[in-house]
Design an enzyme around this catalytic site. Structure first.
Site, mmCIF file in Angstrom:
data_model
loop_
_atom_site.group_PDB
_atom_site.id
_atom_site.type_symbol
_atom_site.label_atom_id
_atom_site.label_comp_id
_atom_site.label_asym_id
_atom_site.label_seq_id
_atom_site.Cartn_x
_atom_site.Cartn_y
_atom_site.Cartn_z
ATOM 1 N N GLY A 164 -9.468 -7.404 9.224
ATOM 2 C CA GLY A 164 -8.181 -6.640 10.387
ATOM 3 C C GLY A 164 -8.571 -6.913 11.884
ATOM 4 N N ARG A 165 -8.789 -6.380 12.761
ATOM 5 C CA ARG A 165 -8.430 -6.886 13.676
ATOM 6 C C ARG A 165 -8.839 -8.586 14.107
ATOM 7 N NH1 ARG A 165 -13.255 -3.285 16.595
ATOM 8 N NH2 ARG A 165 -13.776 -3.663 14.794
ATOM 9 N N ARG A 208 -8.156 2.258 -2.337
ATOM 10 C CA ARG A 208 -9.039 2.300 -1.231
ATOM 11 C C ARG A 208 -9.584 2.977 -1.043
ATOM 12 N NH1 ARG A 208 -7.912 1.178 5.052
ATOM 13 N NH2 ARG A 208 -9.123 -0.716 5.418
ATOM 14 N N GLN A 219 0.906 -1.511 -0.068
ATOM 15 C CA GLN A 219 0.040 -0.361 0.044
ATOM 16 C C GLN A 219 0.579 0.764 -0.294
ATOM 17 O OE1 GLN A 219 -2.146 1.491 2.908
ATOM 18 N NE2 GLN A 219 -4.077 1.215 2.423
ATOM 19 N N TYR A 242 -6.282 10.930 4.668
ATOM 20 C CA TYR A 242 -4.670 11.417 3.915
ATOM 21 C C TYR A 242 -4.820 11.757 2.672
ATOM 22 C CZ TYR A 242 -3.107 8.077 7.993
ATOM 23 O OH TYR A 242 -3.302 7.356 9.324
#
Length: 399
Positions: free
Chosen positions: A321-322, A229, A106, A177
């Site tokens: 993810g988690r 993304r 990424q 971002y």
């Protein structure tokens, strides 16, 4: 035909993965000074080489001005902004690919979120020089020349990823971002070709996509994967950076560049909906994609049952993810028909098997969890916290 988690999925340009499980990009809090991978970084990724068929690294900043987006006193965000970082990213590719799964790097620019850069006394760049109340440092508006250079830096980062042995790159246009800042009417007040109307706010994201695709076409294997993304909306109370309808307009333009997938960053779960809407974000985005562009979504999956529900009703691939932070063998257990043995909560016993970096342990056992969503069972390991961090905002990369 109903999707199954163990289906083989073939992307637009021929790359195939053996299941529908994805390891999403998540900050490991493990980089060395200058943005280089550490042994902790590599051990974390080696442990997750079978977490899914598609494995995406944490974000790497493509320009020297693009990071780090970690504050002073915390292991640094990883970088890819010059050739000195080549061995670092190559080692990550090897760690992730050691069991035959596809590894994606990424790439991003932090824009105003480069708090680690600010902590070093360096100026922080943003689309517009605004006074952001949530930042403790000023930002300077990028010049046109700097914008053009950053676009080229995304292409150079893609070339390094190709040479390092990655199977693809993911362009990070989410989580507040740099790319998202250009698309956001809240953070982009420019009056030149890079801001103003919706179409002009699309200009930077689309320029990055085109530059990455140009480099990939010239240097990469034919089946090299390119994904994008996006956070499907930017709404914080009365502050609206963009709506999901504007995000859909952007993605309609993005996919004209024949990307392999679109990846939705969903904070409130894989089935979450825009406020007042009767359909999920995933359904809206799936509707506009052509039949060759896959959809990946992420959000709140900790079990085989939840993953199966996601791919049956919402998406082509589900990023966990988690769930993979807790159990690095998430995808492997499903492949082997042992989904019922997936561990759903962290514990001192499971921590030994999860290969967390010291930085991750610090993050998830500190008050406020550094702004990250909580890990189930984290109370059981808080006594292992070795520091006095009070937490901070700015990290939304673990779903």
């Amino acid at each position: 035909m109903v999707h199954q988690l163990t289906d083989t999925v073939t992307f637009r340009h021929g790359a195939a993965v053996h299941n529908r499980i994805v390891l999403p990009p998540m900050l490991t809090f493990s980089g060395r000074e200058g943005g280089f991978a550490s042994e902790d970084t590599l051990n974390y990724y080696k442990a997750r080489s079978q977490a899914g068929g598609l494995l995406i690294t944490e974000y790497h900043y493509v320009s020297e001005t693009g990071g780090p987006c970690t504050p002073a006193g915390v292991p640094e965000q990883l970088g890819i902004y010059d050739d000195d970082h080549f061995d670092s990213i190559k080692s990550i590719a090897q760690a992730l690919k050691k069991d035959g799964n596809k590894a994606i790097l990424q790439i991003h620019h932090g824009g105003r979120e480069a708090m680690g850069r600010a902590a070093k006394g360096k100026e922080v760049l943003a689309p517009s020089a605004l006074d952001f109340s949530f930042l403790s440092y000023p930002v300077r508006e990028m010049t046109g020349e700097e914008i053009e250079a950053i676009i080229k830096d995304f292409g150079r980062a893609a070339k390094r990823a190709i040479d390092a042995g990655f199977d693809g790159v993911e362009i990070h246009g989410a989580n507040h971002y740099g790319i998202q800042q250009f698309f956001s009417a809240f953070s982009n007040h420019r009056t030149d070709q890079w801001g103003g109307s919706l179409e002009k706010r699309m200009a930077f994201p689309l320029a990055v996509v085109r530059e990455v695709k140009r480099v990939v076409a010239e240097y990469a294997p034919d089946d090299f994967i390119v994904g994008y993304r996006i956070s499907p909306e930017e709404i914080h109370g009365d502050t609206v950076g963009y709506t999901y309808k504007e995000a859909l307009a952007l993605i309609k333009e993005v996919i004209k560049n024949e990307l392999d997938y679109i990846h939705l960053s969903l904070w409130n779960g894989y089935a979450s909906k825009p406020q007042g809407a009767d359909r999920s974000f995933a359904e809206y985005f799936k509707e506009i994609l052509d039949d060759k562009t896959k959809l990946i979504i992420v959000g709140g999956v900790f079990s085989e049952e939840a993953a199966q529900d996601a791919i049956e009703h919402y998406t082509d691939l589900i990023a966990v993810g988690r769930g993979t932070i807790v159990d690095p063998q998430f995808g492997k257990k499903i492949d082997e028909g042992k989904g019922n043995t997936i561990v759903h909560e962290i514990s001192p016993e499971q921590l030994a098997k999860a290969h967390w970096t010291p930085g991750l342990l610090q993050a998830f056992t500190s008050e406020g969890s550094f702004g990250l969503p909580p890990i189930p069972g984290s109370d059981s390991i808080k006594h292992l916290n070795q520091g006095n961090s009070t937490g901070f905002n700015g990290f939304s990369n673990a779903n």
